[in-house]
Design a protein around this motif. Structure first.
Motif, PDB file in Angstrom:
ATOM      1  N   CYS A 149       0.372 -11.518   4.752  1.00  0.00           N
ATOM      2  CA  CYS A 149      -0.057 -10.126   4.920  1.00  0.00           C
ATOM      3  C   CYS A 149      -0.819  -9.632   3.695  1.00  0.00           C
ATOM      4  CB  CYS A 149       1.148  -9.206   5.130  1.00  0.00           C
ATOM      5  SG  CYS A 149       2.090  -9.493   6.648  1.00  0.00           S
ATOM      6  N   LYS A 150      -1.901  -8.903   3.930  1.00  0.00           N
ATOM      7  CA  LYS A 150      -2.565  -8.110   2.895  1.00  0.00           C
ATOM      8  C   LYS A 150      -2.067  -6.674   3.073  1.00  0.00           C
ATOM      9  CE  LYS A 150      -5.289 -11.339   1.097  1.00  0.00           C
ATOM     10  NZ  LYS A 150      -6.756 -11.303   1.110  1.00  0.00           N
ATOM     11  N   LEU A 151      -1.285  -6.196   2.089  1.00  0.00           N
ATOM     12  CA  LEU A 151      -0.505  -4.967   2.231  1.00  0.00           C
ATOM     13  C   LEU A 151      -0.930  -3.893   1.230  1.00  0.00           C
ATOM     14  CD1 LEU A 151       2.980  -6.721   2.436  1.00  0.00           C
ATOM     15  CD2 LEU A 151       1.704  -5.749   4.365  1.00  0.00           C
ATOM     16  N   VAL A 152      -0.612  -2.643   1.577  1.00  0.00           N
ATOM     17  CA  VAL A 152      -0.810  -1.516   0.666  1.00  0.00           C
ATOM     18  C   VAL A 152       0.475  -1.326  -0.136  1.00  0.00           C
ATOM     19  CG1 VAL A 152      -1.378   0.929   0.451  1.00  0.00           C
ATOM     20  CG2 VAL A 152      -2.344  -0.424   2.337  1.00  0.00           C
ATOM     21  N   PRO A 153       0.418  -1.339  -1.467  1.00  0.00           N
ATOM     22  CA  PRO A 153       1.629  -1.142  -2.269  1.00  0.00           C
ATOM     23  C   PRO A 153       2.168   0.278  -2.120  1.00  0.00           C
ATOM     24  CG  PRO A 153      -0.146  -2.127  -3.568  1.00  0.00           C
ATOM     25  CD  PRO A 153      -0.762  -1.637  -2.293  1.00  0.00           C
ATOM     26  N   PRO A 154       3.479   0.458  -2.209  1.00  0.00           N
ATOM     27  CA  PRO A 154       4.039   1.819  -2.154  1.00  0.00           C
ATOM     28  C   PRO A 154       3.432   2.759  -3.187  1.00  0.00           C
ATOM     29  CG  PRO A 154       5.788   0.196  -1.921  1.00  0.00           C
ATOM     30  CD  PRO A 154       4.542  -0.572  -2.254  1.00  0.00           C
ATOM     31  N   GLU A 155       3.114   2.260  -4.381  1.00  0.00           N
ATOM     32  CA  GLU A 155       2.556   3.131  -5.421  1.00  0.00           C
ATOM     33  C   GLU A 155       1.190   3.683  -5.017  1.00  0.00           C
ATOM     34  OE1 GLU A 155       0.675   0.833  -8.915  1.00  0.00           O
ATOM     35  OE2 GLU A 155       2.224  -0.541  -8.196  1.00  0.00           O
ATOM     36  N   ARG A 156       0.434   2.912  -4.232  1.00  0.00           N
ATOM     37  CA  ARG A 156      -0.875   3.386  -3.764  1.00  0.00           C
ATOM     38  C   ARG A 156      -0.706   4.537  -2.776  1.00  0.00           C
ATOM     39  NH1 ARG A 156      -5.983   2.084  -5.919  1.00  0.00           N
ATOM     40  NH2 ARG A 156      -7.579   2.525  -4.364  1.00  0.00           N
ATOM     41  N   PHE A 157       0.290   4.415  -1.894  1.00  0.00           N
ATOM     42  CA  PHE A 157       0.587   5.512  -0.974  1.00  0.00           C
ATOM     43  C   PHE A 157       1.064   6.744  -1.738  1.00  0.00           C
ATOM     44  CE2 PHE A 157       1.232   2.270   2.542  1.00  0.00           C
ATOM     45  CZ  PHE A 157       0.170   2.723   3.309  1.00  0.00           C
ATOM     46  N   LEU A 158       1.862   6.542  -2.783  1.00  0.00           N
ATOM     47  CA  LEU A 158       2.338   7.682  -3.562  1.00  0.00           C
ATOM     48  C   LEU A 158       1.175   8.406  -4.227  1.00  0.00           C
ATOM     49  CD1 LEU A 158       4.487   9.475  -4.740  1.00  0.00           C
ATOM     50  CD2 LEU A 158       4.924   7.746  -6.501  1.00  0.00           C
ATOM     51  N   GLU A 159       0.208   7.666  -4.727  1.00  0.00           N
ATOM     52  CA  GLU A 159      -0.974   8.293  -5.316  1.00  0.00           C
ATOM     53  C   GLU A 159      -1.691   9.164  -4.287  1.00  0.00           C
ATOM     54  OE1 GLU A 159      -4.228   6.586  -8.313  1.00  0.00           O
ATOM     55  OE2 GLU A 159      -4.546   5.862  -6.269  1.00  0.00           O
ATOM     56  N   TYR A 160      -1.824   8.662  -3.062  1.00  0.00           N
ATOM     57  CA  TYR A 160      -2.458   9.446  -2.000  1.00  0.00           C
ATOM     58  C   TYR A 160      -1.649  10.708  -1.706  1.00  0.00           C
ATOM     59  CZ  TYR A 160      -4.193  10.778   2.609  1.00  0.00           C
ATOM     60  OH  TYR A 160      -4.700  11.483   3.675  1.00  0.00           O
ATOM     61  N   ILE A 161      -0.325  10.575  -1.627  1.00  0.00           N
ATOM     62  CA  ILE A 161       0.544  11.720  -1.356  1.00  0.00           C
ATOM     63  C   ILE A 161       0.382  12.790  -2.435  1.00  0.00           C
ATOM     64  CG2 ILE A 161       2.975  12.441  -1.321  1.00  0.00           C
ATOM     65  CD1 ILE A 161       3.555   9.711   0.059  1.00  0.00           C
ATOM     66  N   MET A 162       0.364  12.371  -3.692  1.00  0.00           N
ATOM     67  CA  MET A 162       0.283  13.324  -4.799  1.00  0.00           C
ATOM     68  C   MET A 162      -1.075  14.007  -4.861  1.00  0.00           C
ATOM     69  SD  MET A 162       2.328  11.090  -7.696  1.00  0.00           S
ATOM     70  CE  MET A 162       2.341  12.395  -8.916  1.00  0.00           C
ATOM     71  N   VAL A 163      -2.149  13.245  -4.648  1.00  0.00           N
ATOM     72  CA  VAL A 163      -3.496  13.809  -4.758  1.00  0.00           C
ATOM     73  C   VAL A 163      -3.843  14.648  -3.535  1.00  0.00           C
ATOM     74  CG1 VAL A 163      -5.952  13.251  -4.897  1.00  0.00           C
ATOM     75  CG2 VAL A 163      -4.307  11.983  -6.282  1.00  0.00           C
ATOM     76  N   ASP A 164      -3.546  14.135  -2.344  1.00  0.00           N
ATOM     77  CA  ASP A 164      -3.931  14.855  -1.132  1.00  0.00           C
ATOM     78  C   ASP A 164      -3.152  16.159  -0.989  1.00  0.00           C
ATOM     79  OD1 ASP A 164      -5.863  14.235   1.056  1.00  0.00           O
ATOM     80  OD2 ASP A 164      -4.134  14.717   2.320  1.00  0.00           O
ATOM     81  N   GLY A 165      -1.917  16.187  -1.491  1.00  0.00           N
ATOM     82  CA  GLY A 165      -1.133  17.409  -1.418  1.00  0.00           C
ATOM     83  C   GLY A 165      -1.634  18.508  -2.337  1.00  0.00           C
TER      84      GLY A 165
END
Length: 272
Positions: free
Chosen positions: A250-266
């Motif tokens: 699998c080529k996966l998205v790391p949890p830290e990358r999702f957290l960055e999106y959550i913090m910035v998009d919010g």
């Protein structure tokens, strides 16, 4: 028609078709773990009760890679095995090995059964963007994880009485990574994203027919006006493959990358 899963919001928390509420816990070795239970043949991640671990991006980097291993790749292997209950994970001892791009291309996962324990060695490579203006590394862009397939694991553990649910894919692992990330920030960050953040859509995996094409590929992260679209890349072989037997890569998205999106998009619409 493309089949997809969308994370949407209800009662202030994200919901998806696969992963529901719960909590984050730490295992005995001190590494973060997401606890799962099973329903209708799918793993449900327990990430969203009041027992929330408040971890910044720096802590989630230790989930992506810690010394010479990726704890998230180890968890991904357990998710892909999809045993009937989490208690059956005691039959598996997963250890990951991090590589540079050269050694990763030639190393493959392997496993051996010793008494009633299946030792599984996964292989991983983490990609981080290179930016000379940052002293600290930015969030990892991708985890490439070479794992063993559920079919291969079943052949070893079913004779021991271990039961399995239906197979899952790399998409479900990415959904678990998002929920791991969502459980990590403080309440105000989570509340901002719930109120202002845009939805994340998880599409079905793009499947590569050859190992070489998978190695040369990457997952897809597409930022649109509606939100973030996520597509994993997968390479899978059956137990009858003579060269690469029983693989799920699998080529996966790391949890830290999702957290960055959550913090910035919010933060969109926030006035200084």
């Amino acid at each position: 028609m493309v089949t997809r899963s969308e994370v949407f919001f209800e009662d202030g928390y994200p919901r998806s078709e696969v992963f529901f509420e719960g909590f984050t816990e730490k295992s005995r070795d001190g590494y973060p773990r997401v606890k799962f239970f099973f329903e209708d043949g799918y793993p449900r991640s327990e990430v969203f009760s009041g027992m929330v671990t408040r971890e910044p991006i720096q802590d989630l980097r230790a989930v992506t890679e810690e010394m010479a291993r990726s704890p998230w790749s180890e968890m991904s292997q357990e998710i892909l095995a999809n045993t009937a209950t989490q208690d059956d994970w005691r039959y598996m001892n997963v250890s990951d090995h991090l590589h540079d791009s050269t050694s990763f291309a030639i190393e493959n996962p392997h496993m051996t059964l010793q008494l009633q324990t299946l030792n599984i060695a996964t292989q991983s490579h983490v990609t981080r963007p290179a930016d000379p203006h940052y002293y600290e590394p930015q969030t990892a862009f991708e985890i490439a994880a070479k794992m063993k397939s559920q079919e291969e694991i079943k052949e070893e553990l079913e004779p021991l009485g271990v039961l399995f649910n239906r197979p899952v894919t790399c998409k479900e692992v990415n959904m678990a990574a998002f929920e791991k990330a969502f459980s990590s920030p403080v309440d105000v960050v989570r509340d901002r994203f719930t109120e202002r953040g845009r939805n994340i859509t998880f599409f079905e995996d793009v499947v590569d027919d050859f190992a070489t094409s998978w190695l040369a590929s990457s997952h897809s992260l597409v930022y649109t006006d509606a939100g973030l679209e996520v597509t994993a890349r997968r390479f899978h072989t059956g137990s009858s493959n003579p060269d690469l037997r029983g693989m799920t890569w699998c080529k996966l998205v790391p949890p830290e990358r999702f957290l960055e999106y959550i913090m910035v998009d919010g933060l969109k619409g926030t006035k200084p």
